[in-house]
Scaffold this active site. Sequence first.
Site, PDB file in Angstrom:
ATOM      1  N   ARG A  27       0.852  -1.207   0.000  1.00  0.00           N
ATOM      2  CA  ARG A  27       0.000   0.000   0.000  1.00  0.00           C
ATOM      3  C   ARG A  27       0.880   1.247   0.000  1.00  0.00           C
ATOM      4  O   ARG A  27       2.108   1.143   0.003  1.00  0.00           O
ATOM      5  CB  ARG A  27      -0.925   0.020   1.225  1.00  0.00           C
ATOM      6  CG  ARG A  27      -0.203  -0.137   2.538  1.00  0.00           C
ATOM      7  CD  ARG A  27      -1.177  -0.518   3.658  1.00  0.00           C
ATOM      8  NE  ARG A  27      -0.509  -1.265   4.701  1.00  0.00           N
ATOM      9  CZ  ARG A  27       0.161  -0.730   5.710  1.00  0.00           C
ATOM     10  NH1 ARG A  27       0.226   0.574   5.825  1.00  0.00           N
ATOM     11  NH2 ARG A  27       0.754  -1.472   6.603  1.00  0.00           N
TER      12      ARG A  27
ATOM     13  N   SER B 261       5.060  -7.501   5.141  1.00  0.00           N
ATOM     14  CA  SER B 261       5.810  -8.043   6.280  1.00  0.00           C
ATOM     15  C   SER B 261       5.364  -9.439   6.712  1.00  0.00           C
ATOM     16  O   SER B 261       6.155 -10.194   7.264  1.00  0.00           O
ATOM     17  CB  SER B 261       5.709  -7.088   7.468  1.00  0.00           C
ATOM     18  OG  SER B 261       4.360  -6.927   7.861  1.00  0.00           O
TER      19      SER B 261
ATOM     20  N   ASN C 101      11.668   0.653   0.788  1.00  0.00           N
ATOM     21  CA  ASN C 101      10.569   1.552   1.137  1.00  0.00           C
ATOM     22  C   ASN C 101       9.888   1.177   2.458  1.00  0.00           C
ATOM     23  O   ASN C 101       9.284   2.034   3.100  1.00  0.00           O
ATOM     24  CB  ASN C 101       9.535   1.529  -0.006  1.00  0.00           C
ATOM     25  CG  ASN C 101       8.238   2.182   0.390  1.00  0.00           C
ATOM     26  OD1 ASN C 101       8.116   3.398   0.405  1.00  0.00           O
ATOM     27  ND2 ASN C 101       7.246   1.369   0.762  1.00  0.00           N
TER      28      ASN C 101
ATOM     29  N   SER D  77      13.501  10.483   4.832  1.00  0.00           N
ATOM     30  CA  SER D  77      12.401  11.395   5.159  1.00  0.00           C
ATOM     31  C   SER D  77      13.021  12.760   5.469  1.00  0.00           C
ATOM     32  O   SER D  77      14.172  12.825   5.924  1.00  0.00           O
ATOM     33  CB  SER D  77      11.659  10.895   6.396  1.00  0.00           C
ATOM     34  OG  SER D  77      10.826  11.909   6.926  1.00  0.00           O
TER      35      SER D  77
ATOM     36  N   TYR E  54      12.249   7.594  14.781  1.00  0.00           N
ATOM     37  CA  TYR E  54      12.066   7.671  13.322  1.00  0.00           C
ATOM     38  C   TYR E  54      13.151   8.552  12.694  1.00  0.00           C
ATOM     39  O   TYR E  54      13.742   8.191  11.672  1.00  0.00           O
ATOM     40  CB  TYR E  54      10.669   8.235  13.062  1.00  0.00           C
ATOM     41  CG  TYR E  54      10.243   8.254  11.613  1.00  0.00           C
ATOM     42  CD1 TYR E  54       9.829   7.085  10.969  1.00  0.00           C
ATOM     43  CD2 TYR E  54      10.219   9.445  10.895  1.00  0.00           C
ATOM     44  CE1 TYR E  54       9.413   7.117   9.642  1.00  0.00           C
ATOM     45  CE2 TYR E  54       9.809   9.482   9.577  1.00  0.00           C
ATOM     46  CZ  TYR E  54       9.399   8.314   8.952  1.00  0.00           C
ATOM     47  OH  TYR E  54       8.985   8.348   7.639  1.00  0.00           O
TER      48      TYR E  54
ATOM     49  N   LYS F  59      15.888   7.391   9.919  1.00  0.00           N
ATOM     50  CA  LYS F  59      15.931   7.972   8.573  1.00  0.00           C
ATOM     51  C   LYS F  59      17.245   8.730   8.329  1.00  0.00           C
ATOM     52  O   LYS F  59      17.700   8.822   7.186  1.00  0.00           O
ATOM     53  CB  LYS F  59      14.714   8.876   8.355  1.00  0.00           C
ATOM     54  CG  LYS F  59      13.375   8.119   8.356  1.00  0.00           C
ATOM     55  CD  LYS F  59      13.323   7.073   7.253  1.00  0.00           C
ATOM     56  CE  LYS F  59      11.961   6.407   7.140  1.00  0.00           C
ATOM     57  NZ  LYS F  59      11.901   5.402   6.067  1.00  0.00           N
TER      58      LYS F  59
ATOM     59  N   ILE G 131       3.268  12.981   2.995  1.00  0.00           N
ATOM     60  CA  ILE G 131       2.614  12.378   1.842  1.00  0.00           C
ATOM     61  C   ILE G 131       1.328  11.705   2.332  1.00  0.00           C
ATOM     62  O   ILE G 131       1.323  11.054   3.403  1.00  0.00           O
ATOM     63  CB  ILE G 131       3.537  11.314   1.180  1.00  0.00           C
ATOM     64  CG1 ILE G 131       4.950  11.880   0.915  1.00  0.00           C
ATOM     65  CG2 ILE G 131       2.906  10.754  -0.087  1.00  0.00           C
ATOM     66  CD1 ILE G 131       5.040  13.059  -0.040  1.00  0.00           C
TER      67      ILE G 131
END
Length: 249
Positions: free
Chosen positions: A14, A36, A92, A144, A157, A161, A190
Amino acid sequence: MTATKNAIVTGSSRGIGAAIAQKLAEQGYNVCLNCSRESGLDHLRQVAADLEERFGVRAVCCAANVAVPEEAQRLIDTCVEELGSVDVLVNNAGITKDGLAVRMKDEDFDAVISVNLKGTFNCCKAAAAKMMKQRFGRIVNMSSVVGVAGNAGQVNYAASKAGVIGITKSLAKELAARNITVNAVAPGFIATDMTDALSDAQKGAISERIAAKRFGEAEEVAALVGFLASEQAAYITGQVICIDGGMAL
Ligand code: NAP
């Protein structure tokens, strides 16, 4: 493109990953899709069937948790066994587990680092070994803007990143002589399931800080990845390309 090339997109069930898989299929690549867990395979097979029907390419599926080295290796091996090679790897797959640093649980820090950072390393390591032998490859890692600028509530996070950028720049130097490029894409906000967790008020406040005054679309990120994966991008390596509508965090 001279011969059909084969691409793996991790976390392509997705969101941005699914849009990237579609873009690469549109560009003529066979794709190896990934989620996953085994429980996600039925949905992934539907995504694959749709790509095969619309774009006339082959699309195979592999459930593998990229955070586990053996599963990442199995993902790369599946692509090579079923499609013949791995020419493009798009790392990704990613998760968030947000919270202020002083309250963050150790397991939430570790989980985000395991998937986003170690998962990227695991797949790069397994794919690079194959790409070095064939003397061709394109690796695109999903970072990111948070990894560049930091963000309150996202130390785990942001660290993951920022680490992805470190992997990208180092690996680019290791692999450039073998005709393998390694670049990172750093999206801003996004519209996907990941950002759907934000309240309307939060989304409004964030949009105000974006010069374009809107969230980006997964397809806009996919178009950038599609270019970096192409043969035309041969002289771009070790770069971090922000795609954020002019946002300043
Ligand atoms: P998403 O809609 O939540 O989708 C995440 C994808 O990653 C799913 O396909 C999920 O598969 C997969 N995944 C999660 N953990 C995995 C694991 N351990 N092994 C394999 N696959 C795994 O996320 P998204 O918004 O599209 O984000 C995609 C990437 O872009 C992430 O790396 C994210 O950090 C990055 N990014 C997103 C934004 C944004 O605003 N959305 C901004 C900057 C960067 P399952 O179906 O198995 O859960």
